[in-house]
Scaffold this motif. Structure first.
Motif, PDB file in Angstrom:
ATOM      1  N   ALA A 152      40.448 102.748  62.465  1.00  0.00           N
ATOM      2  CA  ALA A 152      40.108 103.155  62.768  1.00  0.00           C
ATOM      3  C   ALA A 152      39.031 103.988  61.184  1.00  0.00           C
ATOM      4  CB  ALA A 152      41.326 104.438  62.382  1.00  0.00           C
ATOM      5  N   THR A 153      39.466 103.270  60.762  1.00  0.00           N
ATOM      6  CA  THR A 153      39.405 102.930  59.189  1.00  0.00           C
ATOM      7  C   THR A 153      37.383 102.647  58.798  1.00  0.00           C
ATOM      8  OG1 THR A 153      40.563 101.898  57.947  1.00  0.00           O
ATOM      9  CG2 THR A 153      40.636 104.590  57.966  1.00  0.00           C
ATOM     10  N   ALA A 154      37.790 101.023  59.485  1.00  0.00           N
ATOM     11  CA  ALA A 154      36.772  99.860  59.147  1.00  0.00           C
ATOM     12  C   ALA A 154      35.785 100.061  59.719  1.00  0.00           C
ATOM     13  CB  ALA A 154      37.739  98.579  59.359  1.00  0.00           C
ATOM     14  N   ASP A 155      35.580 100.889  61.208  1.00  0.00           N
ATOM     15  CA  ASP A 155      34.592 100.614  62.323  1.00  0.00           C
ATOM     16  C   ASP A 155      34.833  99.854  62.611  1.00  0.00           C
ATOM     17  OD1 ASP A 155      33.090 102.521  63.522  1.00  0.00           O
ATOM     18  OD2 ASP A 155      31.348 101.388  62.437  1.00  0.00           O
ATOM     19  N   ASP A 156      35.414  98.607  63.033  1.00  0.00           N
ATOM     20  CA  ASP A 156      35.909  97.251  63.273  1.00  0.00           C
ATOM     21  C   ASP A 156      36.714  96.735  63.759  1.00  0.00           C
ATOM     22  OD1 ASP A 156      34.577  94.366  63.913  1.00  0.00           O
ATOM     23  OD2 ASP A 156      33.415  94.880  61.813  1.00  0.00           O
ATOM     24  N   THR A 157      37.294  95.429  64.596  1.00  0.00           N
ATOM     25  CA  THR A 157      37.916  95.008  65.235  1.00  0.00           C
ATOM     26  C   THR A 157      39.045  94.497  64.143  1.00  0.00           C
ATOM     27  OG1 THR A 157      37.269  92.816  66.555  1.00  0.00           O
ATOM     28  CG2 THR A 157      37.386  95.418  67.184  1.00  0.00           C
ATOM     29  N   TRP A 158      40.402  94.834  64.172  1.00  0.00           N
ATOM     30  CA  TRP A 158      41.335  93.711  63.554  1.00  0.00           C
ATOM     31  C   TRP A 158      41.392  92.176  63.986  1.00  0.00           C
ATOM     32  CZ3 TRP A 158      45.383  94.435  59.721  1.00  0.00           C
ATOM     33  CH2 TRP A 158      45.791  93.081  59.421  1.00  0.00           C
ATOM     34  N   ASP A 159      40.560  91.871  65.307  1.00  0.00           N
ATOM     35  CA  ASP A 159      40.456  90.924  65.231  1.00  0.00           C
ATOM     36  C   ASP A 159      38.836  90.322  64.651  1.00  0.00           C
ATOM     37  OD1 ASP A 159      42.474  89.820  67.116  1.00  0.00           O
ATOM     38  OD2 ASP A 159      41.080  90.835  68.874  1.00  0.00           O
ATOM     39  N   ASN A 160      37.957  90.411  64.500  1.00  0.00           N
ATOM     40  CA  ASN A 160      36.952  90.469  63.496  1.00  0.00           C
ATOM     41  C   ASN A 160      37.292  90.073  62.297  1.00  0.00           C
ATOM     42  OD1 ASN A 160      35.178  90.310  65.593  1.00  0.00           O
ATOM     43  ND2 ASN A 160      34.476  92.349  65.050  1.00  0.00           N
ATOM     44  N   ALA A 161      37.867  90.983  61.433  1.00  0.00           N
ATOM     45  CA  ALA A 161      38.810  91.029  59.740  1.00  0.00           C
ATOM     46  C   ALA A 161      39.758  89.263  60.325  1.00  0.00           C
ATOM     47  CB  ALA A 161      39.511  92.234  59.954  1.00  0.00           C
ATOM     48  N   VAL A 162      40.852  89.482  61.226  1.00  0.00           N
ATOM     49  CA  VAL A 162      41.349  88.406  61.453  1.00  0.00           C
ATOM     50  C   VAL A 162      40.390  86.782  60.826  1.00  0.00           C
ATOM     51  CG1 VAL A 162      43.245  86.391  62.540  1.00  0.00           C
ATOM     52  CG2 VAL A 162      43.292  89.175  61.988  1.00  0.00           C
ATOM     53  N   ARG A 163      40.250  86.636  62.147  1.00  0.00           N
ATOM     54  CA  ARG A 163      38.498  85.572  62.004  1.00  0.00           C
ATOM     55  C   ARG A 163      38.043  85.305  61.090  1.00  0.00           C
ATOM     56  NH1 ARG A 163      38.609  86.874  67.237  1.00  0.00           N
ATOM     57  NH2 ARG A 163      36.235  88.219  66.747  1.00  0.00           N
ATOM     58  N   ALA A 164      37.553  86.189  60.249  1.00  0.00           N
ATOM     59  CA  ALA A 164      36.667  86.557  58.903  1.00  0.00           C
ATOM     60  C   ALA A 164      37.658  85.624  57.288  1.00  0.00           C
ATOM     61  CB  ALA A 164      35.891  87.819  58.739  1.00  0.00           C
ATOM     62  N   SER A 165      38.787  86.598  57.685  1.00  0.00           N
ATOM     63  CA  SER A 165      40.027  86.068  56.314  1.00  0.00           C
ATOM     64  C   SER A 165      40.149  84.757  57.300  1.00  0.00           C
ATOM     65  CB  SER A 165      40.931  87.200  56.531  1.00  0.00           C
ATOM     66  OG  SER A 165      40.185  88.287  56.438  1.00  0.00           O
ATOM     67  N   VAL A 166      40.945  84.663  57.866  1.00  0.00           N
ATOM     68  CA  VAL A 166      41.209  83.217  58.527  1.00  0.00           C
ATOM     69  C   VAL A 166      40.147  82.369  58.278  1.00  0.00           C
ATOM     70  CG1 VAL A 166      42.912  81.767  59.576  1.00  0.00           C
ATOM     71  CG2 VAL A 166      43.426  84.389  59.379  1.00  0.00           C
ATOM     72  N   GLY A 167      39.198  82.119  58.067  1.00  0.00           N
ATOM     73  CA  GLY A 167      38.089  81.711  58.401  1.00  0.00           C
ATOM     74  C   GLY A 167      37.656  81.597  56.570  1.00  0.00           C
ATOM     75  N   GLN A 168      37.747  82.257  55.932  1.00  0.00           N
ATOM     76  CA  GLN A 168      37.629  82.358  54.755  1.00  0.00           C
ATOM     77  C   GLN A 168      38.607  80.631  54.160  1.00  0.00           C
ATOM     78  OE1 GLN A 168      38.835  83.253  51.419  1.00  0.00           O
ATOM     79  NE2 GLN A 168      37.117  82.677  50.523  1.00  0.00           N
ATOM     80  N   ALA A 169      40.172  81.903  54.374  1.00  0.00           N
ATOM     81  CA  ALA A 169      40.509  81.285  53.235  1.00  0.00           C
ATOM     82  C   ALA A 169      40.989  79.608  53.617  1.00  0.00           C
ATOM     83  CB  ALA A 169      42.575  81.806  53.930  1.00  0.00           C
ATOM     84  N   HIS A 170      40.343  78.782  54.661  1.00  0.00           N
ATOM     85  CA  HIS A 170      40.757  77.475  54.763  1.00  0.00           C
ATOM     86  C   HIS A 170      40.551  76.862  53.594  1.00  0.00           C
ATOM     87  CE1 HIS A 170      40.609  73.759  56.507  1.00  0.00           C
ATOM     88  NE2 HIS A 170      41.375  74.040  57.304  1.00  0.00           N
ATOM     89  N   ILE A 171      40.494  75.794  53.157  1.00  0.00           N
ATOM     90  CA  ILE A 171      40.455  74.991  52.443  1.00  0.00           C
ATOM     91  C   ILE A 171      39.317  74.122  51.988  1.00  0.00           C
ATOM     92  CG2 ILE A 171      41.668  73.279  52.631  1.00  0.00           C
ATOM     93  CD1 ILE A 171      41.595  74.008  49.170  1.00  0.00           C
ATOM     94  N   LYS A 172      38.628  74.206  53.228  1.00  0.00           N
ATOM     95  CA  LYS A 172      37.484  73.615  53.562  1.00  0.00           C
ATOM     96  C   LYS A 172      36.084  74.358  52.966  1.00  0.00           C
ATOM     97  CE  LYS A 172      36.263  74.918  58.317  1.00  0.00           C
ATOM     98  NZ  LYS A 172      36.503  75.026  58.876  1.00  0.00           N
ATOM     99  N   ASN A 173      36.295  75.441  52.652  1.00  0.00           N
ATOM    100  CA  ASN A 173      35.493  77.071  52.232  1.00  0.00           C
ATOM    101  C   ASN A 173      35.571  77.227  50.668  1.00  0.00           C
ATOM    102  OD1 ASN A 173      34.288  77.085  55.217  1.00  0.00           O
ATOM    103  ND2 ASN A 173      35.752  78.372  55.417  1.00  0.00           N
ATOM    104  N   PHE A 174      36.905  75.811  50.062  1.00  0.00           N
ATOM    105  CA  PHE A 174      36.576  76.466  48.596  1.00  0.00           C
ATOM    106  C   PHE A 174      35.036  76.018  48.482  1.00  0.00           C
ATOM    107  CE2 PHE A 174      38.151  75.040  44.393  1.00  0.00           C
ATOM    108  CZ  PHE A 174      39.063  76.562  43.896  1.00  0.00           C
ATOM    109  N   PRO A 175      34.662  74.743  48.073  1.00  0.00           N
ATOM    110  CA  PRO A 175      33.296  74.845  47.309  1.00  0.00           C
ATOM    111  C   PRO A 175      32.054  76.235  47.740  1.00  0.00           C
ATOM    112  CG  PRO A 175      33.898  73.179  48.685  1.00  0.00           C
ATOM    113  CD  PRO A 175      34.831  74.037  49.098  1.00  0.00           C
TER     114      PRO A 175
END
Length: 144
Positions: free
Chosen positions: A50-73
């Motif tokens: 309701a507030t982000a004007d986006d879907t939860w699934d998009n936030a999930v994909r972005a958050s989980v993807g970024q948190a992966h250790i391969k993305n540390f650098p």
């Protein structure tokens, strides 16, 4: 244990492992329901969308993807002007607001993803990280 103790204090919301738990719709929440059917997490998803004007699934994909250790650098080298950084920071702030509902001042997230911690410290103002080491010498074999 620290998560559970802090989560019982006024003004603090404990969410377990937030990022890794975001995509576990079929697993059980501590309330006994699946995350998909949990009233708390269903409310968080609804408030976020309701507030982000986006879907939860998009936030999930972005958050989980970024948190992966391969993305540390990539996270270390990222600049705040990059679109994916700005978007993930906005997602993080909307998730925090959806979890807290103005009733809580602090979220305790027991995630173990160091890449996520680095992102929060660099790009989400007000974030703080406590890194606990269970037993720093447990893997060392000291000869007598």
């Amino acid at each position: 244990m620290l998560d559970a103790m802090l989560g019982n204090a006024d003004g603090i919301e404990s969410v377990g492992e937030l990022v890794s738990g975001m995509e576990r719709y079929k697993e059980l929440c501590s309330c006994g329901e699946t995350f998909r059917d949990c009233p708390f997490w269903d409310g968080v998803r609804q408030r976020f969308e309701a507030t982000a004007d986006d879907t939860w699934d998009n936030a999930v994909r972005a958050s989980v993807g970024q948190a992966h250790i391969k993305n540390f650098p990539k996270t270390i080298l990222a600049g705040g002007e990059q679109k994916w950084i700005r978007q993930l920071a906005v997602y993080s702030e909307h998730i925090a607001a959806a979890v807290c509902q103005k009733e809580k001042d602090v979220i305790v997230d027991s995630s173990k993803e160091i890449t996520r911690a680095l992102f929060l410290l660099r790009f989400v103002p007000g974030s703080k990280v406590i890194h606990l080491v269970r037993h720093p010498t447990s893997d060392l074999n000291f000869a007598e």
